[in-house]
Design a protein around this motif. Structure first.
Motif, PDB file in Angstrom:
ATOM      1  N   LEU A 120       5.657   9.697   7.197  1.00  8.06           N
ATOM      2  CA  LEU A 120       6.533  10.846   7.454  1.00  8.06           C
ATOM      3  C   LEU A 120       6.863  10.908   8.934  1.00  8.06           C
ATOM      4  O   LEU A 120       5.956  10.864   9.779  1.00  8.06           O
ATOM      5  CB  LEU A 120       5.827  12.139   7.051  1.00  8.06           C
ATOM      6  CG  LEU A 120       6.067  12.619   5.624  1.00  8.06           C
ATOM      7  CD1 LEU A 120       5.185  13.819   5.323  1.00  8.06           C
ATOM      8  CD2 LEU A 120       7.533  12.963   5.402  1.00  8.06           C
ATOM      9  N   GLY A 127      -2.780   8.088   6.382  1.00  8.22           N
ATOM     10  CA  GLY A 127      -1.896   7.234   7.199  1.00  8.22           C
ATOM     11  C   GLY A 127      -2.219   7.357   8.673  1.00  8.22           C
ATOM     12  O   GLY A 127      -3.348   7.134   9.103  1.00  8.22           O
ATOM     13  N   LEU A 136       0.835  -1.215   0.000  1.00  6.33           N
ATOM     14  CA  LEU A 136       0.000   0.000   0.000  1.00  6.33           C
ATOM     15  C   LEU A 136       0.868   1.263   0.000  1.00  6.33           C
ATOM     16  O   LEU A 136       0.378   2.362   0.268  1.00  6.33           O
ATOM     17  CB  LEU A 136      -0.937   0.014   1.214  1.00  6.33           C
ATOM     18  CG  LEU A 136      -2.148  -0.923   1.156  1.00  6.33           C
ATOM     19  CD1 LEU A 136      -3.073  -0.693   2.343  1.00  6.33           C
ATOM     20  CD2 LEU A 136      -2.937  -0.707  -0.140  1.00  6.33           C
ATOM     21  N   GLN A 196       3.142   2.262   2.049  1.00  3.33           N
ATOM     22  CA  GLN A 196       3.138   2.942   3.356  1.00  3.33           C
ATOM     23  C   GLN A 196       4.555   3.299   3.820  1.00  3.33           C
ATOM     24  O   GLN A 196       5.298   2.473   4.340  1.00  3.33           O
ATOM     25  CB  GLN A 196       2.428   2.076   4.397  1.00  3.33           C
ATOM     26  CG  GLN A 196       0.934   1.966   4.100  1.00  3.33           C
ATOM     27  CD  GLN A 196       0.169   1.170   5.127  1.00  3.33           C
ATOM     28  OE1 GLN A 196       0.755   0.510   5.995  1.00  3.33           O
ATOM     29  NE2 GLN A 196      -1.148   1.196   5.041  1.00  3.33           N
TER      30      GLN A 196
HETATM   31  N1  SAM Z   1       0.116  10.696   4.983  1.00  6.38           N
HETATM   32  C1  SAM Z   1       0.827   9.716   5.761  1.00  6.38           C
HETATM   33  C2  SAM Z   1       2.204  10.242   6.112  1.00  6.38           C
HETATM   34  O1  SAM Z   1       2.643  11.163   5.419  1.00  6.38           O
HETATM   35  O2  SAM Z   1       2.822   9.740   7.037  1.00  6.38           O
HETATM   36  C3  SAM Z   1       0.949   8.372   5.046  1.00  6.38           C
HETATM   37  C4  SAM Z   1       1.590   8.415   3.672  1.00  6.38           C
HETATM   38  S1  SAM Z   1       1.918   6.832   2.978  1.00  6.38           S
HETATM   39  C5  SAM Z   1       3.192   7.231   1.821  1.00  6.38           C
HETATM   40  C6  SAM Z   1       0.558   6.523   1.871  1.00  6.38           C
HETATM   41  C7  SAM Z   1      -0.798   6.309   2.526  1.00  6.38           C
HETATM   42  O3  SAM Z   1      -1.757   6.070   1.481  1.00  6.38           O
HETATM   43  C8  SAM Z   1      -0.896   5.101   3.441  1.00  6.38           C
HETATM   44  O4  SAM Z   1      -1.583   5.462   4.598  1.00  6.38           O
HETATM   45  C9  SAM Z   1      -1.680   4.076   2.632  1.00  6.38           C
HETATM   46  O5  SAM Z   1      -2.402   3.157   3.427  1.00  6.38           O
HETATM   47  C10 SAM Z   1      -2.589   4.965   1.826  1.00  6.38           C
HETATM   48  N2  SAM Z   1      -3.063   4.360   0.567  1.00  6.38           N
HETATM   49  C11 SAM Z   1      -2.440   3.427  -0.191  1.00  6.38           C
HETATM   50  N3  SAM Z   1      -3.154   3.182  -1.303  1.00  6.38           N
HETATM   51  C12 SAM Z   1      -4.244   3.984  -1.256  1.00  6.38           C
HETATM   52  C13 SAM Z   1      -5.351   4.181  -2.119  1.00  6.38           C
HETATM   53  N4  SAM Z   1      -5.464   3.507  -3.273  1.00  6.38           N
HETATM   54  N5  SAM Z   1      -6.310   5.057  -1.754  1.00  6.38           N
HETATM   55  C14 SAM Z   1      -6.197   5.747  -0.577  1.00  6.38           C
HETATM   56  N6  SAM Z   1      -5.166   5.607   0.269  1.00  6.38           N
HETATM   57  C15 SAM Z   1      -4.201   4.743  -0.054  1.00  6.38           C
END
Ligand code: SAM
Length: 285
Positions: A18, A45, A13, A15
């Motif tokens: 930050l 997240g 996903l 993940q």
């Molecule tokens: N915003 C948080 C941070 O900056 O710490 C998390 C960023 S992480 C790179 C990407 C986030 O997108 C994760 O929480 C993941 O579960 C979510 N995610 C992954 N695929 C997704 C999708 N298709 N639609 C919505 N959210 C998604």
């Protein structure tokens, strides 16, 4: 926090959470938020960015796919009526509906902020641009290599259909390059925060879907000349008219598609639209 919640980062996903406040601050600063704005956040997240947004803007729409994280976010924002959590896939949730349900206050605008899960970067950006959502600005964390493609100039190896699609509708700018260590777990690549100031498609571009087909055809076979690429693809134009259309647009058909500027793509598409092929009629009833 993840351990406390009984969760582990899910690579599938995208993940990478930050864990550096300076980067959160940079993203917020690049978005130049006002209290009248609304923000669509993709992939909140654990809610680090969401939390700051909730204090700064009128409403936050946060779309998260991971069930475990949605459970946590529900608890975290239980007392905050301006945070609207959506449990779903950002590629299929009706974003136009969501934005219409939570409009900005007078003087504000709708913006997109996201530390994107990298596996959906391209389709998500294409959605944001092509659906003509009422968004003024997007500030997104992407892989550095993707950031280069978003800003690439004609004739460079990074220039492609994504560069043209973005530059047609936005002014892209790299706000910061970001090392892996600001995330947990650290990704294998460097990242960049990109700011996209959105603008409407130029009026002379005509049919947006037709223009997208021209761009796709031009980049489909990079080694072909533009004339050959336009004549061999499945684009919705009369192949026999390609040389005349190129001449009328003032573009040498012997060039490669990747050398065309965004303005040249608009000009070529506008002319080719006059040689539109009638839709094929299927023999199947
Ligand atoms: N915003 C948080 C941070 O900056 O710490 C998390 C960023 S992480 C790179 C990407 C986030 O997108 C994760 O929480 C993941 O579960 C979510 N995610 C992954 N695929 C997704 C999708 N298709 N639609 C919505 N959210 C998604």
């Amino acid at each position: 926090m993840l351990r406390h919640l009984g969760l582990a980062p899910r690579k599938g996903l995208g993940q990478n959470f930050l864990v550096d406040r300076n980067i959160v601050a940079k993203i917020l600063e690049a978005a130049a938020l006002s209290a009248a704005d609304t923000v669509l956040e993709i992939g909140p997240g654990l809610g680090v960015l969401t939390w700051e947004l909730a204090q700064a803007v009128r409403s936050v729409m946060a779309v998260e796919l991971d069930t475990g994280l949605v459970g946590w976010l529900g608890q975290l924002f239980a007392g905050q009526p301006n945070v609207h959590l959506v449990h779903g896939d950002a590629l299929s949730v009706d974003l136009a509906d969501l934005l219409a349900a939570h409009p900005p206050a007078p003087g504000g605008s709708a913006k997109v902020l996201a530390n994107l899960p990298y596996y959906i970067t391209t389709p998500l950006l294409m959605r944001l641009l092509e659906e003509e959502l009422p968004i003024s600005l997007a500030v997104v964390m992407v892989q550095k290599e993707v950031a280069r493609r978003l800003l690439a100039r004609p004739g460079t190896k990074d220039y492609g259909a994504l560069s043209v699609a973005v530059q047609l509708r936005a002014q892209p700018e790299i706000v910061a390059t970001v090392p892996p260590g600001v995330f947990f777990p650290p990704p294998e690549v460097e990242s960049a925060v990109v700011r996209l100031a959105l603008r409407p498609l130029p009026q002379d571009a005509g049919d947006a879907a037709f223009l997208a087909a021209v761009v796709r055809a031009a980049f489909a076979q990079r080694r072909k000349t533009l004339r050959n690429a336009l004549q061999s693809g499945t684009g919705p134009w009369d192949k026999a008219a390609v040389p005349a259309a190129l001449a009328e647009a003032g573009i040498d058909g012997g060039r490669r598609g990747e050398t065309l500027s965004v303005a040249e793509f608009v000009r070529l598409s506008a002319v080719l639209q006059r040689f539109r092929r009638p839709p094929e009629i299927s023999n199947n009833p």
